[in-house]
Design an enzyme around this catalytic site. Structure first.
Site, short mmCIF file in Angstrom:
data_model
loop_
_atom_site.label_atom_id
_atom_site.label_comp_id
_atom_site.label_asym_id
_atom_site.label_seq_id
_atom_site.Cartn_x
_atom_site.Cartn_y
_atom_site.Cartn_z
CD1 TRP A 74 14.26 -53.14 83.31
CD2 TRP A 74 14.93 -53.55 81.24
NE1 TRP A 74 15.59 -53.44 83.36
CE2 TRP A 74 16.03 -53.70 82.10
CE3 TRP A 74 15.11 -53.77 79.87
CZ2 TRP A 74 17.30 -54.05 81.64
CZ3 TRP A 74 16.38 -54.11 79.43
CH2 TRP A 74 17.46 -54.25 80.30
N GLY A 101 8.50 -47.73 87.48
CA GLY A 101 9.08 -47.43 88.78
C GLY A 101 8.99 -48.61 89.74
CE LYS A 486 32.51 -47.22 81.20
NZ LYS A 486 33.19 -48.48 81.17
#
Length: 609
Positions: A74, A101, A486
């Site tokens: 990613w 990371g 939400k």
């Protein structure tokens, strides 16, 4: 980021690695690759796009060997490309690594290696690691990796192999998840449990500071600082595949809520100097524009728009620049007053939001410089913007955004401090204190998540409500909007958020006996006014939940229930106050039996206007 798989044993590593990577596809990725020791050398195959593209390449040119590492990437540093895909190798081709990371000090290390004549073939921070490892190697791979961990700084999980020691696979975890799969005559590494479940249900979960040495018959774990042997518990996994993808959580949304501390740390990594005194965005090149900027537009949709409302407070307060915030779908059609002195900030989790992309293009057409805040490096918005700040939240699968929102807030905080220090609008002592407070936020989020049980009970109590109101003042109003969104998008309960000072201008007509109100009161300068607004709804029969960091008798007397969040600077409370609101939405939806991750009528990425 995002998926690691490694194998040592007697099987053909190629099939084990690709099978493991397929089980990690749910994490999201833009390229894939594997490296296998063939008996003579380390051979690498990697390809942009889906895993199927890599598998086609391997079908035409297979790799044979029983030691290997694999990765689905990613993008964080560098666009999605074959060159930037993992695994990476050193110049000799004798060392290979995969990495999840962020390496915070990679630029300084890269400069040192360039001065020594090292040639780089990618734009990634990861390639620095493998060249440095090769330089440090003196006949002992474990010792070289230990030395490596003392030179690199950041969050990382590593899988390392070398043809010099083909009987070993070395793995390291520092603030980025990594597990060991324990087999019979074979062992595995993976960034998540699903990667190894096809082969073993016995796993060992590495902790921060662990270095694991895998052979086909044994696993040894050391502490990277003390070199002492460590015993880690062997855990037997009885989850099915879908549960495993969610790391044991019932839903992706809950998993992503609990991933927020790590996402915040990742988004901070490399953006605060080692002394903790300044914010730095390497390669952003905003400084040449700052003298000419006289106005900022923030343009976004939905949750990202709510993050932009907080960003307005931050930039105006710290950098002393006027800011307008627009819903992207309305931006183009009101003929905004934009010039070359305007900085337009577009915010999108996916980087493909159609309305936001259209707003970006309109801003550029009008002469504005455009800065994108997005979670996806190779997205359309990232490619078309003049400058990009990535949030580094990692893939977000649930439709209802959680960690993308909080990392967008964090980027606005960092950007606000950065603009203030460049424009010299912020006292140095206060700037340092703000940075210190920012660094405490991930731990403070963890403390809220550790006390989620009372939130579940509250959700059970509101599941039959027909309408719920959120109120707040100032920056709390922006968070109220997000909390309301939400709740309505996954519970389907009607919900509205109001600026508390507006109650008397009509909204009080909706308050009657038993109406449920959630009141945010985190802003010290507005605290007394907010108490007055709470008393207004209480006087008309409302049942009020208060969320605050202030432990005052007045608040406890004014509301029916109080949830306290940790204390921080008022500008930073949105990251903390939104956590209980996310959990309210989640547990209410759960109590109603809804599909939490896939609410009706909604899609994760809105790619049409």
């Amino acid at each position: 980021m995002c998926g690691i798989m490694g194998y040592i044993g007697n099987r053909q590593a190629q099939s084990v690695l690709t099978n493991g990577l397929r089980k990690l596809e749910y994490r999201g990725y833009d390229s894939a690759g594997i490296a296998v020791f063939t008996g003579e050398t380390i051979a690498v195959r990697k390809k942009t796009g889906r895993l199927a593209a890599l598998e086609q390449q391997l079908a035409a040119s297979p790799l044979h060997g029983s030691l290997g590492i694999g990765h689905t990437r990613w993008a964080t540093h560098g666009r999605p490309s074959d060159e930037n895909a993992h695994p990476h190798v050193d110049q000799s081709g004798k060392f290979s690594i995969v990495h999840n990371g962020i390496i915070e000090n990679y630029l300084a290390l890269k400069r040192e290696l360039l001065e020594k004549g090292v040639t780089f073939t990618s734009e990634t921070d990861t390639e620095v690691i493998v060249h440095l490892l090769a330089e440090l190697y003196a006949g002992d791979l474990v010792e070289a990796v230990l030395q490596l961990t003392r030179k690199i700084r950041g969050a990382y999980a590593l899988g390392v192999i070398t043809e010099h020691e083909p009987d070993k696979l070395v793995a390291v975890r520092v603030a980025s998840p990594l597990i060991i799969g324990l087999g019979d005559g074979e062992n595995f590494i993976g960034s998540d449990i699903p990667a190894v479940l096809e082969y073993t249900r016995d796993v060992c979960i590495l902790e921060d500071g662990d270095l694991a040495i895998l052979t086909k018959d044994d696993v040894t774990i050391l502490n990277i600082d003390t070199k002492q042997l460590i015993n880690r518990e062997r855990v037997q996994i009885d989850w099915d595949q879908e549960q495993a993808e969610k790391a044991g959580y019932d839903h992706y949304m809950l998993k992503e809520i609990y991933e927020q501390p790590r996402a915040l740390r990742n988004s901070m990594a490399g953006r605060i100097d080692e002394a903790g005194k300044t914010v730095t965005f390497s390669g952003l090149q905003l400084r040449p524009l700052l003298n000419d900027i006289d106005k900022v537009f923030i343009v976004a949709c939905g949750t990202a728009y709510h993050a932009g409302l907080v960003g307005k407070h931050v930039i105006e307060r710290l950098a002393r620049l006027p800011v307008e915030v627009d819903v992207a779908s309305e931006f183009r059609y009101r003929r905004p007053l934009i010039s070359e002195k305007t900085l337009t900030i577009v915010v999108s989790q996916s980087g493909e939001t159609a309305d936001t992309l259209a707003a970006l293009r309109e801003a550029k057409r009008l002469g504005s410089n455009v800065l994108a805040i997005t979670n996806v490096v190779g997205s359309s918005i990232a490619r078309e913007a003049d400058r990009v700040i990535t949030t580094l939240a990692g893939p977000e699968i649930a439709v209802a955004s959680t960690k993308a929102y909080t990392t967008q807030l964090l980027v606005f905080y960092l950007l606000g401090i950065y603009l203030a220090q460049e424009r010299q609008t912020l006292d140095e002592q206060l700037r340092i204190a703000l940075i210190e407070a920012l660094q405490q936020l991930p731990e403070q989020v963890e403390s809220i998540l550790a006390n989620a049980d009372e939130i579940r009970l509250f959700a059970e109590s509101i599941k039959q409500e027909k309408s719920i109101f959120f109120i707040g003042r100032g920056i709390d109003y922006a968070v109220s909007l997000e909390g309301s969104l939400k709740l309505k998008e996954i519970s389907y309960i009607h919900s509205e958020a109001y600026a508390a000072g507006e109650l008397k201008h009509g909204t009080l007509a909706l308050i009657e006996e038993g109406t449920r109100v959630i009141a945010l009161a985190t802003q010290e300068e507005l605290y007394e006014k907010m108490l007055s607004n709470i008393k207004e709804v209480k006087a008309r029969g409302a049942t009020v939940l208060g969320i605050s960091s202030a432990k005052t008798i007045e608040l406890h007397r004014a509301v029916d229930e109080v949830w306290l969040i940790p204390s921080t600077y008022p500008l930073f409370t949105p990251i903390l106050s939104v956590i209980p609101l996310q959990l309210i939405a989640y547990y209410t939806s759960l109590a109603l039996g809804n599909d939490v991750d896939k609410p009706r009528n909604l899609a994760k990425s809105v790619t049409v206007e």
